[in-house]
Design an enzyme around this catalytic site. Structure first.
Site, short mmCIF file in Angstrom:
data_model
loop_
_atom_site.label_atom_id
_atom_site.label_comp_id
_atom_site.label_asym_id
_atom_site.label_seq_id
_atom_site.Cartn_x
_atom_site.Cartn_y
_atom_site.Cartn_z
N GLY A 2 0.83 -1.20 0.00
CA GLY A 2 0.00 0.00 0.00
C GLY A 2 0.86 1.24 0.00
O GLY A 2 1.96 1.24 0.57
N GLN A 46 2.71 10.03 1.09
CA GLN A 46 4.06 9.47 1.25
C GLN A 46 5.01 9.89 0.14
O GLN A 46 6.23 9.79 0.29
CB GLN A 46 4.00 7.94 1.31
N CYS A 79 5.45 0.01 7.38
CA CYS A 79 5.13 1.17 6.54
C CYS A 79 6.39 1.55 5.75
O CYS A 79 7.48 1.58 6.32
CB CYS A 79 4.69 2.35 7.41
N LEU A 80 6.21 1.86 4.48
CA LEU A 80 7.37 2.26 3.66
C LEU A 80 7.98 3.56 4.17
O LEU A 80 9.16 3.82 3.90
CB LEU A 80 6.95 2.40 2.19
N HIS A 89 -4.95 1.92 7.27
CA HIS A 89 -3.58 2.42 7.39
C HIS A 89 -3.32 3.54 6.38
O HIS A 89 -2.76 4.59 6.71
CB HIS A 89 -2.60 1.26 7.20
N GLU A 90 -3.74 3.31 5.12
CA GLU A 90 -3.46 4.29 4.05
C GLU A 90 -4.33 5.54 4.20
O GLU A 90 -3.85 6.66 3.93
CB GLU A 90 -3.66 3.66 2.67
N HIS A 104 -2.74 7.92 6.53
CA HIS A 104 -1.71 8.76 5.91
C HIS A 104 -2.32 10.04 5.35
O HIS A 104 -1.73 11.12 5.47
CB HIS A 104 -1.03 8.02 4.75
C1 QAP Z 1 0.75 -0.78 5.02
O1 QAP Z 1 2.90 -1.24 4.24
C2 QAP Z 1 0.37 -2.06 5.74
O2 QAP Z 1 9.51 -1.68 6.87
C3 QAP Z 1 1.59 -1.01 3.80
O3 QAP Z 1 11.56 -2.31 5.25
C4 QAP Z 1 1.33 -2.86 6.33
O4 QAP Z 1 3.62 -1.89 2.23
C5 QAP Z 1 -0.93 -2.42 5.82
C6 QAP Z 1 7.65 -2.28 3.80
C7 QAP Z 1 0.95 -4.03 6.99
C8 QAP Z 1 -1.30 -3.59 6.46
C9 QAP Z 1 -0.36 -4.40 7.03
C10 QAP Z 1 7.94 -1.96 5.10
C11 QAP Z 1 8.70 -2.62 2.97
C12 QAP Z 1 6.30 -2.23 3.26
C13 QAP Z 1 9.24 -1.99 5.59
C14 QAP Z 1 3.88 -1.67 3.39
C15 QAP Z 1 10.29 -2.31 4.72
C16 QAP Z 1 10.02 -2.63 3.42
C17 QAP Z 1 5.22 -1.78 3.96
CO CO Z 2 2.25 3.50 5.60
#
Ligand code: QAP
Ligand code: CO
Length: 170
Positions: free
Chosen positions: A49, A54, A94-95, A136-137, A140
């Site tokens: 996501g 972001q 989270c990215l 979550h999004e 943001h």
């Molecule tokens: C949000 O998160 C989310 O720490 C999206 O080193 C996350 O795409 C919603 C990511 C979990 C529901 C459940 C995070 C990639 C990606 C990191 C992501 C990383 C590399 C996170």
């Molecule tokens: Co995020």
């Protein structure tokens, strides 16, 4: 298409409240390109996501793909949660907060209304991971991060850990 740079916590620009997208602009080539760039950026990360906030664009839209094969790109423009029920705990990342994961409690089931990339109104029910991701999004877009659900002490530990990781990477 292009890979965009992603803002990272504690960048204050992530705290900006995004404004609605003017539906009349959804068909513009520039806007459509921005959607494709966001999807490409999310897939490249890789992530499931990404919200416009972001990438330092403070308008209400986001992209999600939770499919195993990364074959179901979803675009949510001006999303609204019109109903929610239940609770679930999921370990989120989270990215914009790389390398950090923490349990967050959110609604189990939500009803979402939004515009798709053709400007059509959609409304549907989501649960499980998709419901977590949408909540979550949307956070943001309101300037909120998943680390805001942690205690101030834990959030400060996250901030220090990221500073340290950046120093080592430099
Ligand atoms: C949000 O998160 C989310 O720490 C999206 O080193 C996350 O795409 C919603 C990511 C979990 C529901 C459940 C995070 C990639 C990606 C990191 C992501 C990383 C590399 C996170
Ligand atoms: Co995020």
């Amino acid at each position: 298409m292009a890979i965009l740079s992603i803002l990272e916590f504690p960048d204050m620009r992530l705290r900006t409240k995004a404004v609605p997208v003017d539906p009349a602009t959804i068909g513009d080539p520039d806007f459509q390109r921005q959607l494709d760039d966001m999807l490409e950026t999310m897939y490249a990360a890789p992530g499931i996501g990404l919200a416009a906030s972001q990438i330092d664009v403070h308008q209400r839209f986001l992209v999600i793909d939770i499919s195993e094969e990364k074959s179901e790109p979803c675009v949510f423009i001006n999303p609204e949660i019109v109903d929610k029920s239940g609770e679930q705990v999921y370990q989120e990342g989270c990215l914009s907060v790389p390398g950090i994961y923490a349990d967050v409690t959110r609604a189990e089931t939500i009803t979402v209304r939004h515009l798709d990339r053709h400007g059509q109104v959609q409304e549907f029910q989501a649960d499980g991971l998709l419901a977590v991701c949408i909540q979550h999004e949307i956070d943001h877009l309101n300037g909120k991060l998943f680390v805001d659900y942690l205690s101030p002490l834990k959030r400060e530990m996250v901030r220090k850990k990221l500073t340290k990781m950046r120093k080592h990477a430099a």
